[in-house]
Design an enzyme around this catalytic site. Structure first.
Site, PDB file in Angstrom:
ATOM      1  N   SER A  85       0.810  -1.220   0.000  1.00  0.00           N
ATOM      2  CA  SER A  85       0.000   0.000   0.000  1.00  0.00           C
ATOM      3  C   SER A  85       0.841   1.267   0.000  1.00  0.00           C
ATOM      4  O   SER A  85       1.891   1.337   0.649  1.00  0.00           O
ATOM      5  CB  SER A  85      -0.911   0.024   1.234  1.00  0.00           C
ATOM      6  OG  SER A  85      -1.756  -1.099   1.249  1.00  0.00           O
ATOM      7  N   HIS A 124      -7.413  -0.856   5.888  1.00  0.00           N
ATOM      8  CA  HIS A 124      -6.916  -2.224   6.058  1.00  0.00           C
ATOM      9  C   HIS A 124      -6.997  -2.682   7.509  1.00  0.00           C
ATOM     10  O   HIS A 124      -7.319  -3.851   7.780  1.00  0.00           O
ATOM     11  CB  HIS A 124      -5.481  -2.317   5.547  1.00  0.00           C
ATOM     12  CG  HIS A 124      -5.368  -2.290   4.047  1.00  0.00           C
ATOM     13  ND1 HIS A 124      -5.801  -3.328   3.250  1.00  0.00           N
ATOM     14  CD2 HIS A 124      -4.887  -1.334   3.202  1.00  0.00           C
ATOM     15  CE1 HIS A 124      -5.583  -3.023   1.977  1.00  0.00           C
ATOM     16  NE2 HIS A 124      -5.030  -1.831   1.921  1.00  0.00           N
TER      17      HIS A 124
END
Length: 517
Positions: free
Chosen positions: A343, A445
Protein backbone atom coordinates in the site's frame (compact mmCIF):
# COMPACT_ATOMS: atom_id res chain seq x y z
CA UNK A 1 -26.49 23.65 -23.53
CA UNK A 2 -29.11 26.41 -23.65
CA UNK A 3 -32.38 26.16 -21.74
CA UNK A 4 -34.33 26.17 -25.03
CA UNK A 5 -32.30 23.30 -26.42
CA UNK A 6 -32.88 21.29 -23.22
CA UNK A 7 -36.63 21.80 -23.46
CA UNK A 8 -36.62 20.73 -27.12
CA UNK A 9 -34.68 17.61 -26.20
CA UNK A 10 -37.11 16.79 -23.40
CA UNK A 11 -40.09 17.27 -25.69
CA UNK A 12 -38.61 14.73 -28.09
CA UNK A 13 -38.13 12.23 -25.27
CA UNK A 14 -41.47 12.76 -23.59
CA UNK A 15 -43.92 13.46 -26.41
CA UNK A 16 -43.80 9.87 -27.60
CA UNK A 17 -46.83 8.89 -29.73
CA UNK A 18 -46.63 5.36 -28.36
CA UNK A 19 -47.64 6.53 -24.87
CA UNK A 20 -50.64 5.14 -23.07
CA UNK A 21 -54.05 6.59 -23.79
CA UNK A 22 -55.15 6.97 -20.18
CA UNK A 23 -56.27 10.50 -19.38
CA UNK A 24 -53.97 11.35 -16.41
CA UNK A 25 -50.87 10.31 -18.35
CA UNK A 26 -51.94 12.33 -21.44
CA UNK A 27 -52.48 15.34 -19.17
CA UNK A 28 -49.05 14.94 -17.57
CA UNK A 29 -47.39 14.44 -20.96
CA UNK A 30 -49.08 17.53 -22.39
CA UNK A 31 -48.15 19.70 -19.40
CA UNK A 32 -44.49 18.72 -19.75
CA UNK A 33 -44.38 19.35 -23.46
CA UNK A 34 -45.91 22.78 -22.96
CA UNK A 35 -42.96 23.89 -20.83
CA UNK A 36 -40.76 26.48 -22.48
CA UNK A 37 -37.28 27.88 -21.91
CA UNK A 38 -38.56 30.20 -19.20
CA UNK A 39 -39.87 27.37 -17.03
CA UNK A 40 -38.44 27.81 -13.54
CA UNK A 41 -36.67 25.15 -11.52
CA UNK A 42 -39.48 25.28 -8.99
CA UNK A 43 -42.08 24.55 -11.69
CA UNK A 44 -39.99 21.61 -12.86
CA UNK A 45 -39.95 20.16 -9.35
CA UNK A 46 -43.62 20.91 -8.79
CA UNK A 47 -44.50 19.03 -11.95
CA UNK A 48 -42.28 16.12 -10.88
CA UNK A 49 -43.99 15.82 -7.49
CA UNK A 50 -47.55 16.43 -8.73
CA UNK A 51 -50.12 13.62 -8.77
CA UNK A 52 -48.25 11.65 -6.12
CA UNK A 53 -50.92 8.95 -6.15
CA UNK A 54 -50.70 8.31 -9.88
CA UNK A 55 -50.01 4.88 -11.34
CA UNK A 56 -46.65 3.23 -11.96
CA UNK A 57 -46.54 4.20 -15.62
CA UNK A 58 -46.97 7.91 -14.89
CA UNK A 59 -44.42 7.72 -12.06
CA UNK A 60 -41.91 6.08 -14.40
CA UNK A 61 -42.43 8.75 -17.05
CA UNK A 62 -41.95 11.51 -14.46
CA UNK A 63 -38.71 9.92 -13.26
CA UNK A 64 -37.35 9.56 -16.79
CA UNK A 65 -38.23 13.15 -17.51
CA UNK A 66 -36.56 14.36 -14.33
CA UNK A 67 -33.39 12.37 -15.11
CA UNK A 68 -33.17 13.74 -18.64
CA UNK A 69 -33.79 17.26 -17.45
CA UNK A 70 -31.19 17.08 -14.67
CA UNK A 71 -28.56 15.44 -16.89
CA UNK A 72 -28.84 18.29 -19.39
CA UNK A 73 -28.01 20.96 -16.79
CA UNK A 74 -24.57 22.41 -16.15
CA UNK A 75 -23.13 21.91 -12.65
CA UNK A 76 -24.27 25.27 -11.24
CA UNK A 77 -27.83 24.63 -12.47
CA UNK A 78 -27.78 21.16 -10.96
CA UNK A 79 -26.79 22.57 -7.57
CA UNK A 80 -29.58 25.15 -7.78
CA UNK A 81 -32.10 22.38 -8.45
CA UNK A 82 -30.72 20.24 -5.60
CA UNK A 83 -30.80 23.25 -3.28
CA UNK A 84 -34.50 23.76 -3.98
CA UNK A 85 -35.19 20.02 -3.82
CA UNK A 86 -33.56 19.71 -0.39
CA UNK A 87 -35.20 22.81 1.10
CA UNK A 88 -38.73 22.73 -0.33
CA UNK A 89 -39.38 19.05 -0.99
CA UNK A 90 -37.91 17.53 2.14
CA UNK A 91 -39.50 17.13 5.55
CA UNK A 92 -42.46 19.27 6.61
CA UNK A 93 -41.16 20.35 10.01
CA UNK A 94 -44.49 21.73 11.23
CA UNK A 95 -46.12 18.40 10.48
CA UNK A 96 -43.33 16.57 12.33
CA UNK A 97 -43.89 18.71 15.44
CA UNK A 98 -47.65 18.07 15.38
CA UNK A 99 -47.24 14.32 14.89
CA UNK A 100 -44.55 14.15 17.58
CA UNK A 101 -46.94 15.85 20.01
CA UNK A 102 -49.56 13.25 19.11
CA UNK A 103 -47.07 10.48 19.94
CA UNK A 104 -46.62 11.97 23.40
CA UNK A 105 -50.36 12.18 24.03
CA UNK A 106 -50.87 8.61 22.73
CA UNK A 107 -48.73 7.06 25.46
CA UNK A 108 -51.71 6.78 27.75
CA UNK A 109 -54.09 5.39 25.10
CA UNK A 110 -52.72 1.89 24.74
CA UNK A 111 -50.07 0.18 22.65
CA UNK A 112 -52.11 0.07 19.45
CA UNK A 113 -52.69 3.83 19.41
CA UNK A 114 -49.06 4.51 20.30
CA UNK A 115 -47.74 2.26 17.52
CA UNK A 116 -49.99 3.96 14.98
CA UNK A 117 -48.75 7.37 16.13
CA UNK A 118 -45.15 6.23 15.85
CA UNK A 119 -45.80 4.99 12.32
CA UNK A 120 -47.22 8.40 11.37
CA UNK A 121 -44.12 10.02 12.88
CA UNK A 122 -41.82 7.81 10.79
CA UNK A 123 -43.75 8.80 7.68
CA UNK A 124 -43.60 12.48 8.63
CA UNK A 125 -39.83 12.26 9.07
CA UNK A 126 -39.40 10.82 5.58
CA UNK A 127 -38.60 13.61 3.08
CA UNK A 128 -40.62 13.86 -0.11
CA UNK A 129 -37.56 13.41 -2.27
CA UNK A 130 -36.96 9.92 -0.87
CA UNK A 131 -39.89 8.57 -2.86
CA UNK A 132 -38.53 10.28 -5.98
CA UNK A 133 -35.14 8.61 -5.47
CA UNK A 134 -36.84 5.29 -4.78
CA UNK A 135 -38.83 5.52 -8.02
CA UNK A 136 -35.77 6.59 -10.05
CA UNK A 137 -33.91 3.54 -8.74
CA UNK A 138 -36.50 1.33 -10.46
CA UNK A 139 -36.07 2.67 -13.99
CA UNK A 140 -33.38 1.62 -16.43
CA UNK A 141 -30.19 3.56 -15.72
CA UNK A 142 -31.74 5.04 -12.59
CA UNK A 143 -29.25 3.65 -10.09
CA UNK A 144 -26.29 5.00 -12.06
CA UNK A 145 -28.09 8.36 -12.30
CA UNK A 146 -28.45 8.49 -8.51
CA UNK A 147 -24.80 7.53 -8.00
CA UNK A 148 -23.77 10.42 -10.26
CA UNK A 149 -26.25 12.76 -8.56
CA UNK A 150 -24.73 11.97 -5.18
CA UNK A 151 -21.30 12.68 -6.64
CA UNK A 152 -22.60 16.17 -7.51
CA UNK A 153 -23.84 16.60 -3.93
CA UNK A 154 -20.47 15.56 -2.49
CA UNK A 155 -18.63 17.90 -4.85
CA UNK A 156 -20.79 20.78 -3.70
CA UNK A 157 -20.41 19.90 -0.01
CA UNK A 158 -16.63 19.78 -0.32
CA UNK A 159 -16.57 23.42 -1.39
CA UNK A 160 -19.78 24.80 0.09
CA UNK A 161 -19.42 28.17 1.82
CA UNK A 162 -23.06 29.05 2.60
CA UNK A 163 -23.54 27.67 6.09
CA UNK A 164 -27.32 27.79 6.12
CA UNK A 165 -27.69 25.45 3.12
CA UNK A 166 -25.12 22.85 4.21
CA UNK A 167 -27.50 20.99 6.62
CA UNK A 168 -30.05 20.59 3.82
CA UNK A 169 -27.46 19.14 1.45
CA UNK A 170 -26.18 16.85 4.19
CA UNK A 171 -29.68 15.52 4.79
CA UNK A 172 -30.10 14.99 1.04
CA UNK A 173 -26.76 13.18 0.92
CA UNK A 174 -27.58 11.04 3.96
CA UNK A 175 -30.89 9.89 2.56
CA UNK A 176 -29.34 9.01 -0.79
CA UNK A 177 -26.45 7.18 0.89
CA UNK A 178 -28.91 5.07 2.91
CA UNK A 179 -30.59 3.92 -0.30
CA UNK A 180 -27.30 3.19 -2.05
CA UNK A 181 -26.03 1.18 0.93
CA UNK A 182 -29.11 -1.03 0.62
CA UNK A 183 -28.90 -1.36 -3.16
CA UNK A 184 -25.16 -2.08 -3.13
CA UNK A 185 -25.14 -4.65 -0.36
CA UNK A 186 -22.78 -7.52 -1.11
CA UNK A 187 -25.60 -9.89 -2.09
CA UNK A 188 -26.46 -7.67 -5.07
CA UNK A 189 -22.88 -7.44 -6.37
CA UNK A 190 -21.29 -9.69 -8.96
CA UNK A 191 -17.61 -10.69 -8.78
CA UNK A 192 -15.91 -10.78 -12.17
CA UNK A 193 -12.35 -11.38 -13.25
CA UNK A 194 -11.07 -9.08 -15.99
CA UNK A 195 -8.53 -10.50 -18.45
CA UNK A 196 -7.09 -9.35 -21.76
CA UNK A 197 -9.90 -11.31 -23.43
CA UNK A 198 -12.65 -9.41 -21.57
CA UNK A 199 -14.87 -6.92 -23.36
CA UNK A 200 -12.85 -4.01 -24.77
CA UNK A 201 -14.90 -1.32 -23.04
CA UNK A 202 -14.46 -3.02 -19.66
CA UNK A 203 -10.69 -3.37 -20.12
CA UNK A 204 -10.52 0.27 -21.17
CA UNK A 205 -12.37 1.31 -18.02
CA UNK A 206 -9.90 -0.66 -15.90
CA UNK A 207 -7.15 1.50 -17.40
CA UNK A 208 -9.06 4.77 -16.98
CA UNK A 209 -10.16 4.10 -13.40
CA UNK A 210 -6.75 3.05 -12.05
CA UNK A 211 -5.99 5.69 -9.43
CA UNK A 212 -3.20 4.18 -7.32
CA UNK A 213 -0.57 3.30 -9.94
CA UNK A 214 -1.58 4.86 -13.30
CA UNK A 215 -1.36 2.54 -16.28
CA UNK A 216 1.21 3.82 -18.78
CA UNK A 217 0.24 2.12 -22.03
CA UNK A 218 -1.47 -0.90 -23.56
CA UNK A 219 1.49 -3.18 -22.84
CA UNK A 220 1.32 -2.20 -19.16
CA UNK A 221 -2.43 -2.81 -19.13
CA UNK A 222 -1.99 -6.23 -20.75
CA UNK A 223 0.53 -7.21 -18.09
CA UNK A 224 -1.75 -6.13 -15.23
CA UNK A 225 -4.56 -8.40 -16.40
CA UNK A 226 -2.27 -11.18 -17.65
CA UNK A 227 -0.38 -14.13 -16.15
CA UNK A 228 0.63 -13.94 -12.50
CA UNK A 229 -1.88 -11.14 -12.12
CA UNK A 230 -5.53 -11.13 -11.12
CA UNK A 231 -7.83 -8.20 -11.71
CA UNK A 232 -11.21 -8.58 -10.02
CA UNK A 233 -14.13 -6.17 -10.07
CA UNK A 234 -17.52 -5.84 -8.45
CA UNK A 235 -20.36 -5.00 -10.81
CA UNK A 236 -24.03 -4.30 -10.15
CA UNK A 237 -26.92 -5.54 -12.27
CA UNK A 238 -28.30 -2.01 -12.46
CA UNK A 239 -24.97 -0.75 -13.84
CA UNK A 240 -23.97 -3.37 -16.43
CA UNK A 241 -20.39 -3.34 -17.76
CA UNK A 242 -19.47 -0.71 -15.18
CA UNK A 243 -16.83 -1.74 -12.61
CA UNK A 244 -17.81 -0.39 -9.22
CA UNK A 245 -14.60 -1.26 -7.37
CA UNK A 246 -11.41 -2.75 -8.84
CA UNK A 247 -8.78 -4.87 -7.07
CA UNK A 248 -5.41 -5.63 -8.69
CA UNK A 249 -3.49 -8.60 -7.27
CA UNK A 250 -0.01 -9.93 -8.01
CA UNK A 251 0.72 -13.62 -7.55
CA UNK A 252 4.24 -13.90 -6.18
CA UNK A 253 6.74 -16.24 -4.59
CA UNK A 254 6.92 -13.93 -1.56
CA UNK A 255 5.28 -10.76 -0.29
CA UNK A 256 6.60 -7.89 -2.36
CA UNK A 257 8.35 -4.94 -0.76
CA UNK A 258 8.46 -2.72 -3.85
CA UNK A 259 5.83 -1.71 -6.35
CA UNK A 260 8.48 -1.75 -9.07
CA UNK A 261 8.82 -5.52 -8.71
CA UNK A 262 5.13 -5.73 -9.67
CA UNK A 263 4.44 -2.91 -12.10
CA UNK A 264 7.75 -2.52 -13.92
CA UNK A 265 9.29 -6.00 -13.87
CA UNK A 266 8.35 -8.95 -16.00
CA UNK A 267 8.38 -12.54 -14.79
CA UNK A 268 10.24 -15.71 -15.62
CA UNK A 269 8.26 -18.85 -16.12
CA UNK A 270 10.93 -21.20 -14.88
CA UNK A 271 12.55 -19.39 -11.96
CA UNK A 272 10.56 -16.44 -10.69
CA UNK A 273 7.21 -14.77 -10.62
CA UNK A 274 5.93 -11.27 -10.03
CA UNK A 275 7.39 -9.63 -6.98
CA UNK A 276 10.47 -11.82 -6.67
CA UNK A 277 13.88 -10.34 -6.10
CA UNK A 278 15.14 -11.43 -9.52
CA UNK A 279 13.72 -8.97 -12.02
CA UNK A 280 15.57 -10.12 -15.16
CA UNK A 281 13.58 -10.46 -18.34
CA UNK A 282 12.66 -13.94 -19.42
CA UNK A 283 13.70 -15.31 -22.78
CA UNK A 284 10.70 -17.58 -22.93
CA UNK A 285 8.40 -17.48 -25.90
CA UNK A 286 5.11 -15.62 -25.72
CA UNK A 287 3.33 -18.94 -25.35
CA UNK A 288 5.46 -19.88 -22.35
CA UNK A 289 4.87 -16.50 -20.77
CA UNK A 290 1.15 -17.07 -20.84
CA UNK A 291 1.54 -20.11 -18.60
CA UNK A 292 1.70 -19.99 -14.83
CA UNK A 293 3.47 -22.41 -12.54
CA UNK A 294 1.29 -22.78 -9.43
CA UNK A 295 4.17 -24.20 -7.39
CA UNK A 296 5.91 -20.83 -7.59
CA UNK A 297 2.91 -18.92 -6.28
CA UNK A 298 3.02 -18.59 -2.50
CA UNK A 299 1.69 -15.08 -1.93
CA UNK A 300 -1.11 -12.86 -3.17
CA UNK A 301 -0.29 -9.16 -3.00
CA UNK A 302 -3.13 -6.64 -3.28
CA UNK A 303 -1.32 -3.68 -4.77
CA UNK A 304 -4.20 -1.47 -5.93
CA UNK A 305 -7.83 -1.10 -4.92
CA UNK A 306 -9.90 1.64 -6.51
CA UNK A 307 -13.49 2.72 -5.95
CA UNK A 308 -14.56 4.00 -9.35
CA UNK A 309 -17.70 5.92 -8.38
CA UNK A 310 -17.43 8.97 -6.15
CA UNK A 311 -21.16 8.75 -5.54
CA UNK A 312 -20.55 5.49 -3.64
CA UNK A 313 -18.27 7.14 -1.10
CA UNK A 314 -19.06 5.73 2.34
CA UNK A 315 -20.53 2.54 0.88
CA UNK A 316 -18.25 -0.27 2.10
CA UNK A 317 -17.30 -2.31 -0.97
CA UNK A 318 -13.51 -2.76 -0.83
CA UNK A 319 -13.64 -4.86 2.33
CA UNK A 320 -16.06 -7.35 0.77
CA UNK A 321 -14.13 -7.44 -2.50
CA UNK A 322 -10.89 -8.43 -0.74
CA UNK A 323 -12.69 -11.21 1.16
CA UNK A 324 -14.30 -12.55 -2.02
CA UNK A 325 -11.01 -12.45 -3.92
CA UNK A 326 -9.25 -14.33 -1.12
CA UNK A 327 -11.83 -17.12 -1.44
CA UNK A 328 -11.44 -17.18 -5.23
CA UNK A 329 -7.66 -17.42 -5.00
CA UNK A 330 -7.79 -20.13 -2.34
CA UNK A 331 -10.06 -22.16 -4.62
CA UNK A 332 -7.65 -21.68 -7.54
CA UNK A 333 -4.45 -22.21 -5.50
CA UNK A 334 -5.26 -24.35 -2.43
CA UNK A 335 -1.67 -24.09 -1.15
CA UNK A 336 -1.71 -20.26 -1.16
CA UNK A 337 -1.30 -19.05 2.42
CA UNK A 338 0.13 -15.52 2.31
CA UNK A 339 -2.15 -12.55 1.68
CA UNK A 340 -0.98 -8.98 1.97
CA UNK A 341 -1.40 -5.53 0.55
CA UNK A 342 1.40 -3.40 -0.82
CA UNK A 343 0.00 0.00 0.00
CA UNK A 344 0.99 3.60 -0.61
CA UNK A 345 1.14 6.03 2.30
CA UNK A 346 -0.62 9.13 0.96
CA UNK A 347 -0.37 12.13 3.24
CA UNK A 348 2.86 11.18 5.02
CA UNK A 349 5.03 13.82 3.39
CA UNK A 350 2.36 16.53 3.87
CA UNK A 351 2.05 15.56 7.54
CA UNK A 352 5.83 15.67 7.99
CA UNK A 353 6.17 19.08 6.34
CA UNK A 354 3.40 20.37 8.63
CA UNK A 355 5.24 19.04 11.69
CA UNK A 356 8.50 20.65 10.51
CA UNK A 357 6.70 23.98 10.03
CA UNK A 358 5.35 23.75 13.59
CA UNK A 359 8.88 23.11 14.83
CA UNK A 360 10.28 26.10 12.91
CA UNK A 361 7.48 28.36 14.15
CA UNK A 362 8.07 27.39 17.78
CA UNK A 363 11.80 28.00 17.53
CA UNK A 364 11.23 31.35 15.78
CA UNK A 365 9.08 32.62 18.66
CA UNK A 366 11.58 31.45 21.26
CA UNK A 367 9.79 28.35 22.48
CA UNK A 368 11.38 24.94 22.96
CA UNK A 369 9.68 22.49 20.56
CA UNK A 370 8.15 19.47 22.24
CA UNK A 371 8.30 17.50 19.01
CA UNK A 372 11.98 17.04 18.17
CA UNK A 373 11.48 14.93 14.98
CA UNK A 374 15.21 14.52 14.21
CA UNK A 375 18.11 13.88 16.56
CA UNK A 376 21.02 16.32 16.73
CA UNK A 377 23.25 13.81 14.99
CA UNK A 378 20.76 13.35 12.15
CA UNK A 379 20.40 17.10 11.69
CA UNK A 380 24.18 17.47 11.65
CA UNK A 381 24.50 14.96 8.79
CA UNK A 382 21.61 16.43 6.81
CA UNK A 383 22.62 20.07 7.23
CA UNK A 384 25.80 19.28 5.28
CA UNK A 385 23.58 19.20 2.18
CA UNK A 386 22.22 22.72 2.70
CA UNK A 387 22.02 24.73 -0.50
CA UNK A 388 21.37 28.01 1.28
CA UNK A 389 23.98 29.67 3.48
CA UNK A 390 23.39 29.84 7.24
CA UNK A 391 20.13 27.94 6.94
CA UNK A 392 18.78 26.33 10.14
CA UNK A 393 19.21 22.53 10.02
CA UNK A 394 15.46 21.84 10.21
CA UNK A 395 14.76 24.30 7.38
CA UNK A 396 17.45 22.50 5.38
CA UNK A 397 15.65 19.18 5.90
CA UNK A 398 12.39 20.75 4.79
CA UNK A 399 13.90 22.03 1.55
CA UNK A 400 15.57 18.67 0.88
CA UNK A 401 12.25 16.85 1.22
CA UNK A 402 10.34 19.38 -0.85
CA UNK A 403 12.88 19.26 -3.68
CA UNK A 404 12.39 15.50 -4.01
CA UNK A 405 15.78 14.87 -5.64
CA UNK A 406 17.35 13.34 -2.52
CA UNK A 407 16.45 9.84 -3.71
CA UNK A 408 19.01 10.20 -6.52
CA UNK A 409 21.86 11.04 -4.09
CA UNK A 410 23.06 7.90 -2.35
CA UNK A 411 24.82 9.41 0.72
CA UNK A 412 21.91 11.75 1.40
CA UNK A 413 19.41 8.95 0.86
CA UNK A 414 21.22 6.80 3.42
CA UNK A 415 21.20 9.58 6.02
CA UNK A 416 17.45 10.05 5.56
CA UNK A 417 16.50 6.39 5.87
CA UNK A 418 16.56 6.01 9.68
CA UNK A 419 14.67 9.21 10.59
CA UNK A 420 12.12 8.88 7.79
CA UNK A 421 11.36 5.25 8.63
CA UNK A 422 10.94 6.22 12.28
CA UNK A 423 8.70 9.18 11.47
CA UNK A 424 6.62 7.15 9.04
CA UNK A 425 6.06 4.51 11.72
CA UNK A 426 4.85 7.25 14.03
CA UNK A 427 2.52 8.62 11.34
CA UNK A 428 0.96 5.20 10.70
CA UNK A 429 0.96 3.67 14.17
CA UNK A 430 0.75 6.57 16.60
CA UNK A 431 -1.04 9.47 14.92
CA UNK A 432 -4.82 9.16 15.31
CA UNK A 433 -8.02 10.98 14.47
CA UNK A 434 -10.97 10.15 16.72
CA UNK A 435 -9.12 7.07 17.87
CA UNK A 436 -8.60 5.72 14.35
CA UNK A 437 -5.43 5.76 12.24
CA UNK A 438 -4.84 9.17 10.69
CA UNK A 439 -3.82 7.64 7.37
CA UNK A 440 -6.95 6.62 5.38
CA UNK A 441 -5.35 3.59 3.73
CA UNK A 442 -4.17 2.31 7.12
CA UNK A 443 -7.63 2.87 8.56
CA UNK A 444 -9.17 0.84 5.72
CA UNK A 445 -6.92 -2.22 6.06
CA UNK A 446 -6.81 -2.18 9.86
CA UNK A 447 -10.59 -2.00 9.92
CA UNK A 448 -10.61 -5.09 7.71
CA UNK A 449 -8.52 -6.95 10.29
CA UNK A 450 -5.08 -6.74 8.68
CA UNK A 451 -1.78 -6.45 10.58
CA UNK A 452 0.51 -3.46 10.01
CA UNK A 453 3.26 -5.83 8.99
CA UNK A 454 6.22 -4.20 7.23
CA UNK A 455 7.37 -0.69 6.36
CA UNK A 456 9.33 -0.70 3.09
CA UNK A 457 12.08 1.84 2.42
CA UNK A 458 12.00 3.13 -1.19
CA UNK A 459 9.10 0.85 -2.05
CA UNK A 460 7.90 3.43 -4.58
CA UNK A 461 10.52 5.76 -6.06
CA UNK A 462 8.22 7.15 -8.73
CA UNK A 463 7.59 10.88 -8.73
CA UNK A 464 4.20 10.26 -7.17
CA UNK A 465 5.65 7.98 -4.49
CA UNK A 466 8.34 10.50 -3.50
CA UNK A 467 5.79 13.32 -3.42
CA UNK A 468 3.22 11.47 -1.32
CA UNK A 469 5.21 9.28 1.02
CA UNK A 470 8.93 9.99 0.60
CA UNK A 471 9.15 6.77 -1.40
CA UNK A 472 7.92 4.42 1.31
CA UNK A 473 5.23 1.76 1.14
CA UNK A 474 3.71 -0.54 3.74
CA UNK A 475 2.42 -4.11 3.78
CA UNK A 476 -0.81 -4.80 5.63
CA UNK A 477 -0.87 -8.56 6.02
CA UNK A 478 -4.05 -10.59 6.27
CA UNK A 479 -3.72 -13.57 8.62
CA UNK A 480 -7.09 -15.11 7.81
CA UNK A 481 -7.59 -16.79 11.17
CA UNK A 482 -6.96 -13.47 12.97
CA UNK A 483 -8.76 -10.89 10.84
CA UNK A 484 -12.04 -10.94 12.75
CA UNK A 485 -10.36 -10.46 16.13
CA UNK A 486 -7.96 -7.80 14.80
CA UNK A 487 -10.86 -5.90 13.26
CA UNK A 488 -12.83 -6.02 16.51
CA UNK A 489 -9.89 -4.75 18.57
CA UNK A 490 -9.29 -1.89 16.16
CA UNK A 491 -12.90 -0.78 15.68
CA UNK A 492 -13.96 -1.18 19.31
CA UNK A 493 -10.79 -0.47 21.28
CA UNK A 494 -8.76 1.52 18.71
CA UNK A 495 -5.95 -1.02 19.13
CA UNK A 496 -3.65 -1.46 16.14
CA UNK A 497 -2.13 -4.90 15.62
CA UNK A 498 1.41 -4.41 14.31
CA UNK A 499 4.51 -6.48 13.64
CA UNK A 500 7.72 -6.40 15.65
CA UNK A 501 9.39 -4.20 13.01
CA UNK A 502 6.75 -1.49 13.30
CA UNK A 503 6.66 -1.65 17.09
CA UNK A 504 10.45 -1.34 17.29
CA UNK A 505 10.41 1.69 15.00
CA UNK A 506 7.82 3.26 17.28
CA UNK A 507 9.99 2.43 20.29
CA UNK A 508 12.69 4.44 18.59
CA UNK A 509 10.13 7.24 18.22
CA UNK A 510 9.56 7.32 21.97
CA UNK A 511 13.29 7.42 22.59
CA UNK A 512 13.74 10.52 20.42
CA UNK A 513 10.81 12.59 21.65
CA UNK A 514 7.72 12.23 23.82
CA UNK A 515 4.60 10.89 22.13
CA UNK A 516 1.26 12.49 22.99
CA UNK A 517 -1.61 10.22 23.89
Amino acid sequence: MSALRRVLMLRKVLCDPRCSSNKPQRYFQTSLCNMDANTSTYEVLQSTFSESGAGAMIAEKKCKWFCHYYSALVFEEKINLLRMLSQQFGVNQDNVINVAHHVITSQEKGDATLLMAEERLRNALTPKYRELFHQIGRIEGGVKFLVDLRADILSHLSGASVDKEIPYFRSLNSMLQELLVLWFSVGFLNLERVTWESACDVVQKISEYEAVHPIRNWADLKQRVGPYRRCFVFTHNSMPREPVVVLHTALASQISDSIHSIVFRTYQRSSSVAGSEDGKHSSSTDTDRDLEEPSLINAAVFYSITSTQRGLQGVDLGNYLIKRVVRELQAEFPHLNQFSSLSPIPGFKDWLITEINKYLHETNIGEFPQNVLFTAEELSHLSAYAERGNEPPMACVKHILQAGTWVEKEPLCSHLKTPLMRLCARYLYVEKRRGRALNPVANFHLGNGAVMWRLNWLGDTSSRGITQSCGMMVNYRYYLEQTEENSRKYLENHEITASEQVVELCTDVAAVYPVSS
